[in-house]
Write an enzyme that holds these catalytic residues in place. Structure first.
Site, short mmCIF file in Angstrom:
data_model
loop_
_atom_site.label_atom_id
_atom_site.label_comp_id
_atom_site.label_asym_id
_atom_site.label_seq_id
_atom_site.Cartn_x
_atom_site.Cartn_y
_atom_site.Cartn_z
N HIS B 261 -4.83 2.34 -2.41
CA HIS B 261 -3.58 2.64 -1.70
C HIS B 261 -3.40 4.16 -1.55
O HIS B 261 -3.17 4.66 -0.44
CB HIS B 261 -2.42 2.03 -2.50
N GLU B 262 -3.54 4.87 -2.65
CA GLU B 262 -3.34 6.33 -2.59
C GLU B 262 -4.44 7.00 -1.76
O GLU B 262 -4.18 7.98 -1.07
CB GLU B 262 -3.26 6.93 -4.00
N GLU B 291 2.85 5.08 5.14
CA GLU B 291 2.66 3.81 4.44
C GLU B 291 1.73 2.88 5.23
O GLU B 291 1.00 2.08 4.65
CB GLU B 291 4.02 3.16 4.20
#
Lengths: 496, 496
Positions: B261-262, B291
């Protein structure tokens, strides 16, 4: 607005900028991605100029000058004294000379790195000559009636030590240690090969070095341990003092003694009087004093038999495979073995000062006899042959091994030996007041930390080195303690 | 001096200060020793005020105003547009209101932390009411003809999305996903218990997460992976974008998907057009867009079968003991299992947006219906019962779970779901242009990275989100892609 308020307002800002610059430098040496180093340097240059401008702001200078003439209370009085001294120094150097020197140095770092990688000193000669020339210019700007020539630089790293003092010091080392080393060389001892030839898993080394932080009672609430290419201590204020170490699979002792050495530097800064927080007084100036603390922890504590009697079982447990047949007495011999070698940072405690003495001789020749870079290498190799019997065959094992000159640091090296000698003198006094060996053996190191705090660390820059030495030992600096300490220690270890 | 030069000189300084502030924040969250946090905060406050003063300097404002009226070339034109917009915003908020809000927030963080530790929302109520009151004040200062009330806050996190848009979006989610989740709930599947109940050595997890950096082709020349209490991405410029993850011995997947995700956030920033370096254009503004990239990497790539077909052998090798009897199909089920749960950050991909919808409903009630903090908890628990069938019994599992409100962030939450939805729409377009599944399976992820760079990442803040969506997908934002994507995916996994 009062001058005091003006001064303090400037200091607050300078502090914040200095903090940012410190953090950038820390980050740059421990984790900044390679592709971001340049961006970081650009931002650093901008903030550094802001600090310069704030430092040299007319209103700040006026405030300091006026306060200097005022009857102040301590610690402000001492702070102003130091700032006044510092201003007078900076004022003497024209801004453009100062800035072009900074540019020269930042390029010099890269040129030095390349020369070292190629082990070719000739690539660095021109740059070194330029740095020497600048330093000679700086000397001219900064000379006073008391301080001339190379003494200007020496005094910058350790206030109170001049060439005549260092000459006496290093002559003593040459006279007493060189023949003693020859004696030690004949008295060989043995220990299991694995210590020197084994491979030691870095993850396990990490685990043991973390353990050492607790063993020395390093304050992790105000510090941390990380890794970098060269181990160092980085503190900006006593509440945040960080250290690094470096692991090598082939060398079990290297990281251990780097960690303990840097903890010594770190505890020295952590234990500064909190009243001095955010002032010049917690920016400790004398490198000899600094080194005395790192050497004291590394050698008097870290290489002592009692320390390992206490902590060797943990090391053995960590490397149960490798060390199962190695006794603590073997390990003690291994970490105290004397070996003439080319590299200063890998030298044992006994031959270490010979390496430093050689650098001192070379620097003296540069500033007294106008030695050029080209001749530096020749002198270096000659001195290694004369004093350690070694033929330097590669520049990276010789004149290119240390980074200091590429960073413009002349006068720095002698403080390494000076620190070891001051440590020995402090240690002699400590022994009268504390049962050190017992404290180390019984894991009571905090009592040693406390003694050092009360007698030495707390003072920060409030006292000059010679004042601290006098107050603690009731004597002037005396290098004989160092010689005696070394000879006694190694006679015992080598059974001479 | 030309206005452009004035502007650029200010930006250079603001950049350097912002870099320092960024580094302090990064350090504070990843390694500053506890006892030094306070000192760091003091220095940060001083530099933050300097940035404020530089930003609001009359000469800078004049330069921006004049340049805004001038016919400029891009990217300067867009930069000035954004700075002009930003200035107009800051100008509307009186400095003392802004500064006292900052103080309120820094205290709120500690109060929130304590309340969460004690799982007692009542301890945080008064503070939350104060933060809400401030936000209502801010809304009043910032309202325009087009943007009123809660819309002011929503627009701040993602330009172009208003309540009417979010209402449509979340109504669709409620209408389509809530019943679908009920269907999925009935269709259970099984996999080896060890995945959920095993212990997974953190050192080995670290090793595998380092491996993932290579698997996703994260640019380590301009970034790094570290650890922190909450995983996050921290970039100040595209040449230095750092990410963190968090390891838990009980949960093998948690760190893996945090890391991926990061990386999604990180690659988005790293791939900004280098021409925008040091300008506002590389400070990407829309959180929904941000996002969309983290979710795309985490879910569409990271939770895909092809990705694990490729990388599961490495995971199995790393945990050879624990995973020896676990097939890749089992692992795929495990990482895509649907479970109604209390905690948003631990939610599966399907129920995730229900959590976000609840927070959106609560925020709307706060700003439209003047809900007080006391009533917030009641509404929260009611909505969890209604939408997920869960009885919230502990505040830390309910209204206290997220840090956002204590930091004054209202209008932030909806961008989490919006991002997931934008990702699904981009993914649909990507599939037409690339054979994504094959690329993932065959370790050709750099082609996906490149597509995202050219279509999305490079633009930074040059284009607003809706413009990018339109340019890439040739359509307006359409949440139906998200619904379709989820239903198709989970029907297949659950064999419905």
């Amino acid at each position: 607005m009062s001058y005091e308020k003006t001064f303090k307002d400037f200091q607050k800002k300078i502090n914040a900028y200095s903090y940012a610059l410190w953090l950038m430098s820390w980050d740059s040496q421990t984790e900044t991605p390679r592709g971001a180093q340049n961006y970081l340097n650009q931002q650093r240059a901008i903030l550094a100029e802001e600090v310069y401008n704030l430092t040299m702001d007319e209103k700040r200078i006026e405030a300091i000058d006026k306060l200097y003439e005022t009857d102040l209370e301590n610690p402000l009085k001492r702070e102003i004294e130091l700032e006044h001294q510092n201003l007078n120094k900076i004022k003497k150097i024209p801004k453009d000379v100062y800035l072009s020197y900074r540019v020269l140095l930042s390029n010099a770092g890269l040129i030095y790195k390349e020369a070292k990688e190629k082990s070719d000193f000739s690539l660095f000669e021109k740059t070194l000559d330029e740095i020497i020339l600048y330093n000679k210019k700086l000397i001219k700007y900064l000379e006073t009636d008391e301080l001339k020539g190379y003494n200007v630089l020496l005094n910058d790293y350790h206030e109170g030590m001049k060439m005549e003092d260092y000459d006496k010091f290093f002559n003593l080392i040459k006279e007493k240690l060189v023949p003693f080393i020859a004696e030690v060389e004949k008295a060989k001892f043995t220990y299991p090969k694995v210590l020197k030839e084994g491979k030691f898993d870095i993850k396990k080394q990490r685990e043991f070095n973390e353990y050492l932080l607790g063993a020395i009672k390093y304050d992790l609430n105000h510090g941390l341990l990380k890794e970098s290419i060269h181990p160092f201590t980085s503190g900006v204020t006593s509440c945040d003092v960080r250290i690094t170490t470096k692991y090598s699979e082939d060398d079990l002792s290297s990281a251990i003694f780097s960690t303990i050495h840097e903890m010594g530097h770190g505890i020295y800064e952590q234990q500064t009087n909190p009243l001095y927080s955010g002032t010049t007084l917690e920016r400790i100036r004398s490198l000899g004093m600094h080194e005395s603390q790192s050497r004291l922890y590394e050698n008097m504590i870290g290489r002592s038999y009692g320390f390992w009697k206490n902590h060797y079982p943990k090391l053995q447990e960590t490397f149960n495979e490798e060390l199962k047949d190695v006794a603590v007495d073997d390990f003690y011999k291994y970490i105290n073995e004397v070996n003439k070698s080319f590299i200063r940072v890998e030298a044992d405690e006994l031959t270490y000062s010979i390496h430093v003495m050689i650098r001192y001789e070379v620097e003296k020749a540069i500033f007294k006899d106008n030695l050029t870079a080209k001749e530096v290498k020749k002198l270096w190799n000659k001195l290694y042959k004369e004093n350690l019997g070694l033929d330097v065959t590669e520049d990276k094992l010789g004149v290119l091994q240390d980074i200091h000159w590429s960073g413009g640091s002349f006068g720095y090296f002698p403080t390494y030996s000076l620190g070891s000698a001051i440590a020995a003198q402090f240690y002699e006094t400590m022994k009268k007041e504390l049962d050190i060996e017992k404290l180390i053996e019984e894991d009571n190191i905090e009592k040693i930390n406390l003694w050092l705090k009360e007698n030495i660390h707390q003072h920060g820059a409030f006292k000059i080195p010679n004042e601290i030495i006098k107050d603690v030992t009731k004597e002037e600096f005396d290098p004989n303690y160092y010689i005696d300490y070394l000879i006694t220690k190694y006679k015992k270890i080598y059974n001479i």
